[in-house]
Scaffold this active site. Structure first.
Site, mmCIF file in Angstrom:
data_model
loop_
_atom_site.group_PDB
_atom_site.id
_atom_site.type_symbol
_atom_site.label_atom_id
_atom_site.label_comp_id
_atom_site.label_asym_id
_atom_site.label_seq_id
_atom_site.Cartn_x
_atom_site.Cartn_y
_atom_site.Cartn_z
ATOM 1 N N GLY A 141 -59.648 37.554 11.764
ATOM 2 C CA GLY A 141 -60.350 36.823 12.631
ATOM 3 C C GLY A 141 -61.941 36.274 12.008
ATOM 4 N N LYS A 187 -51.161 41.073 19.527
ATOM 5 C CA LYS A 187 -51.901 40.105 20.160
ATOM 6 C C LYS A 187 -51.957 39.042 19.466
ATOM 7 C CE LYS A 187 -55.565 38.275 21.401
ATOM 8 N NZ LYS A 187 -55.374 37.012 21.288
ATOM 9 N N GLU A 219 -69.262 29.634 7.303
ATOM 10 C CA GLU A 219 -68.008 29.362 7.286
ATOM 11 C C GLU A 219 -67.620 28.240 7.979
ATOM 12 O OE1 GLU A 219 -65.011 32.295 8.595
ATOM 13 O OE2 GLU A 219 -63.892 31.873 7.009
ATOM 14 N N CYS A 262 -59.027 31.728 5.429
ATOM 15 C CA CYS A 262 -60.426 32.782 5.305
ATOM 16 C C CYS A 262 -60.830 32.643 3.905
ATOM 17 C CB CYS A 262 -59.997 34.033 5.775
ATOM 18 S SG CYS A 262 -58.478 34.781 5.214
ATOM 19 N N GLU A 275 -67.778 37.286 13.684
ATOM 20 C CA GLU A 275 -68.759 37.398 14.746
ATOM 21 C C GLU A 275 -67.659 38.207 15.579
ATOM 22 O OE1 GLU A 275 -68.685 33.585 16.833
ATOM 23 O OE2 GLU A 275 -69.604 34.485 18.726
ATOM 24 N N GLU A 320 -60.307 41.991 8.507
ATOM 25 C CA GLU A 320 -60.267 40.835 7.726
ATOM 26 C C GLU A 320 -60.974 39.913 8.307
ATOM 27 O OE1 GLU A 320 -59.415 38.114 5.871
ATOM 28 O OE2 GLU A 320 -57.411 38.085 5.952
#
Lengths: 318, 507
Positions: free
Chosen positions: B262, B210, B416, B318, B265, B284
């Protein structure tokens, strides 16, 4: 590491050895070739590159006649045929003279005579070029004779033997002595980066040369491979940037040897522009030490105007 | 002497004596041309379907959403929105293909498919780079020179492992897990697809992928490449959609393993959802990575490294080096140089080869970053952005910026931002640098700049970060494992370590 050198008056001139990351320099130096430049701006850069050129002949076989021929090319880089072809193009700007010719001291009088009234400078490689392996007294005589013969600019070599042996004070003192011997002539200090081994040493030699009074710092004699590379040039530009940041004084830069194509010249100018800014984009602060470069720049100027190349025999050898 | 030099330059832009301490007037200014990579090479269909069992399939509910070009905010294509029944169909197709074909093939056979895919990606890399840039907003220079070479390299690398899995864990027998559900982010769409798909297939698993709803186009294009490579139907299935499709995939009982890249959260929600289900999970997630510069660093190159660390890919990385820690003795010089360098950055059309910083991926993301910048200003740290950088009129563009005098308690130092926003704090000793670097719930990456090797080793051993770069930043290689500590997730991708999440230890 702080390299302690003392100036004329015995004042300590602490020069911090600035480390250079060779991998980072490779990456950054490769980047400048990736910029694409507007056609009009490219043409400006080609004209500027000609005005920044030190047309050079440094052969054992150099003769007065050879030097006179090169001086003619220096004053009028385009051949009569090419000039005529170019002059028919609407909006064409005349091809400027180069900045200087660079010759051995013995040939300075011939160059001075040939260039009289042209505005083209005479630069001379004094100080027992290219090795510099002579006594300081001999090298200073070399400089004084070249200046007395009318050289406007002196391209000296540093004492690489002393530098690699760690005798930094000696290197500094010799540059300062040559600067003094130059009188009103401008001093370009050749580091001969191809013999220094690391970029850290290139940076240190740059800082010593600047501290000792160089007007310009220059990569190479052209007699040692590698000569100018984008990497050493970038390191030297960073030394110049740091000096300007600290003192407000602008030092000039001259990559010499190995720059043969207009495309390379543009990459060097983009590097200059992005490292030191527009104030350095002038022959007073940047020179190309080259001979083969000139015809390729002329070739590209013709192409910029017409979209095609002029035939090869339309360019004069010298 | 001044006269000589005035002669030498015929231009009025002469600066006078080179040793003249007065500021010289500007010399020649270089005009960079827009050098736009042609988008003619890509044909974007008006509508994209789901890819299930080797067939382009309409979504059961008949719903579509828009994929947007962030540089213009224009619609690029309509994308099928998968619901739970579509996800179910995709998982069943993957299971069928796993049972009947893919798990039965020899490693050498699987490797041949992967090598073929890698070569096709190389052949079509320009097309893929342009499409990635259009859909994601990243500069073409990056998609062309970083993303696509790495995408191909990942397939090549794991193709090589496919017939050597018995050496992955010496002395142990390993086999595939089954069906892997893989959910990937929008910041490196195709590269993250490669990171996920290549090791899964090499190990003999089948996949339901996805992609992020913001950036599905290159993953959809990848399915065409799989078809061209003759990959058996159902080995890789693609369901597009947002949170609903992702949640359905995570919750599906037919999925044996979930791999997610992603936000932290969402990662936490997935971890809760998967708990007790027996599914394997790798996450990750986010980061707030420290970039430490010591006074004995090669400063000019460290400036380049810091620029690359935070402004690469608009800061949508990231592992971005978003917290700069400067040794106090060099902080003044460093920030001066950083400002000079930032003024050279070119923000604009991502398809322009001269562009250094492209478009922020979405309006929502742009708003979020702007809110955080405002918050940073309110919290009182000093702010810098190079105002001379011109921004395009349309599209989601933002100047690179930094906050200095930032304390660990400032919000920007803790959350972040995922944008081109750097925080700068100072430290006095290596111990303080390590303590500050570790003062974060995250632990994805870190950078150290020093020319002193022993110092680098000592400091690195104290850092809690999955990846530590010394005298460089944001270097990626398929042979090197990547992953985090703490709230940056668990599991590793890349290298031999990247095989383990896709292998069952059989004995």
């Amino acid at each position: 590491m702080i390299v302690n050198v003392h100036d004329h008056d015995g004042r300590s001139q602490g020069i911090a050895a600035i480390p250079v990351d060779a991998v980072g320099i490779d990456e950054r130096a490769a980047f400048f070739g990736k910029r694409s430049i507007k056609a009009g701006s490219k043409l400006d850069l080609f004209y500027l590159a000609i005005r920044m050129m030190d047309l050079t002949t440094l052969e054992g076989a150099d003769t007065p006649a050879r030097v006179r021929q090169m001086c003619r090319k220096a004053i009028q880089p385009a051949s009569p045929m090419l000039t005529e072809a170019l002059s028919k193009i609407p909006g064409f700007r005349p091809i400027p003279s180069v900045a200087a010719v660079c010759v051995y001291p013995l040939l300075v009088p011939h160059a001075v005579k040939a260039l009289e009234g042209s505005g083209v400078h005479v630069a001379s490689v004094a100080t027992s070029f290219p090795s510099g392996q002579a006594s300081l007294a001999t090298r200073l005589i070399d400089v004084r004779e070249a200046v007395a013969a009318g050289a406007h600019e002196i391209d000296m070599v540093i004492n690489r033997g002393a530098f690699l042996a760690g005798e930094y004070q000696q290197v500094y003192d010799e540059i300062a002595a040559v600067r003094e011997a130059c009188g009103a002539a401008h001093l370009k200090v050749i580091l001969e980066t191809g013999e220094l081994g690391t970029l850290d040493k290139v940076r240190l030699a740059s800082d010593i040369a600047i501290a000792a009074g160089a007007h310009f710092i220059k990569t190479s004699t052209g007699k040692v491979q590698p000569a100018a590379t984008p990497q050493v040039t970038l390191v030297m530009l960073q030394a110049i940037a740091d000096h300007y940041r600290k003192t407000g004084v602008r030092i000039g830069m001259k990559p010499a040897g190995g720059i043969r194509t207009a495309r390379q010249a543009i990459t060097y100018l983009v590097m200059l522009y992005e490292t030191l800014g527009p104030a350095w984009m002038t022959p007073d602060l940047y020179r190309f030490g080259a001979s083969a470069l000139l015809n390729d720049v002329l070739r590209q100027i013709y192409k910029q105007y017409t979209g095609r190349y002029y035939y090869d025999k339309g360019y004069s050898l010298d | 002497m001044t006269e000589h030099l005035a002669h030498a330059s015929a231009s009025p832009a002469t600066n006078g004596h080179p040793r003249d301490p007065a500021p010289a007037p500007g010399g020649l200014v270089i005009d960079y041309a827009p050098s736009i990579e042609s988008d003619k090479i890509v044909q974007i269909p008006a509508r994209h379907q789901l890819y299930i069992g080797g067939k382009w399939t309409q979504p059961a509910a008949g719903r579509y959403f828009d994929s947007i070009n962030p540089a213009t905010n224009q619609v690029l294509s309509e994308i099928a929105e998968a619901d739970a029944s579509d996800v179910d169909a995709a998982v069943r197709a993957a299971r069928r293909s796993y049972d009947r074909t893919w798990s039965k093939l020899s490693g050498r056979e699987r490797g041949r498919y992967l090598f073929r895919i890698a070569r096709l990606i190389q052949e079509r890399s320009r097309e893929l780079a342009v499409l990635e840039t259009i859909d994601n907003g990243k500069p073409i220079r990056e998609s062309r020179d970083v993303d696509l070479p790495l995408v191909a390299a990942h397939f090549f690398y794991y193709a090589g492992w496919a017939d050597k899995l018995e050496y992955a864990l010496p002395g142990r027998k390993v086999g595939p897990i089954g069906v892997a559900g893989q959910i990937i982010p929008w910041n490196f769409p195709l590269l993250m697809a490669a990171w996920k798909i290549a090791p899964a297939l090499a190990c003999g698993n089948t996949v339901v992928l996805k992609p992020a709803e913001q950036t599905p186009l290159t993953a959809l294009k990848l399915m065409e490449i799989f078809e061209e490579a003759g990959l058996p139907p159902g080995v890789v299935n693609l369901v597009t959609g947002a949170g609903e499709a992702g949640a359905a995939l995570v919750a599906h009982p037919g999925v044996d393993k979930i791999a997610f890249t992603g936000s932290t959260e969402v990662g936490k929600i997935i971890a809760r959802s998967v708990a007790g289900s027996g599914k394997k999970l790798t996450l990750e997630l986010g980061g707030k990575s420290a970039h430490i510069v010591f006074e004995d660093a090669a400063i000019d190159q460290a400036v380049e490294g810091v620029i690359n660390g935070i402004y690469f890919n608009q800061g949508h990385v990231c592992c971005a080096g978003s917290r700069l820690l400067l040794e106090e003795s060099v902080s003044g010089v460093f920030l001066d140089k950083l400002k000079v360098r930032m003024r050279q950055l070119r923000v604009g059309n991502p398809l322009d080869k001269n562009t250094d910083i492209g478009a922020i991926n979405s309006i929502g993301e742009l708003d979020k970053i702007k809110r955080l910048i405002e918050l940073g200003k309110q919290e009182g740290s000093s702010y810098f952005e190079p105002e001379e950088i011109k921004l395009p009129q349309a599209g989601n563009f933002l100047r690179p910026c930094f906050f200095s005098d930032v304390a660990s308690s400032h919000t920007l130092c803790r959350v972040e931002v995922f944008g081109p926003v750097l925080t700068v704090s100072t430290f006095r000793t290596p111990a303080e640098a390590v303590a500050k670097a570790n003062d974060t719930p995250y632990g994805l990456a870190a950078g150290i700049w020093s020319e002193k090797g022993s110092k680098i080793h000592k400091v690195a051993s104290g850092l809690r970060a999955g990846v530590i770069w010394a005298n460089t930043y944001n270097q990626f290689d398929p042979t090197s494992p990547f992953g985090g500590y703490g709230e940056s997730g668990y599991g590793r991708e890349g290298g031999r370590h990247g095989l383990l999440p896709y292998l069952e230890i059989l004995g």
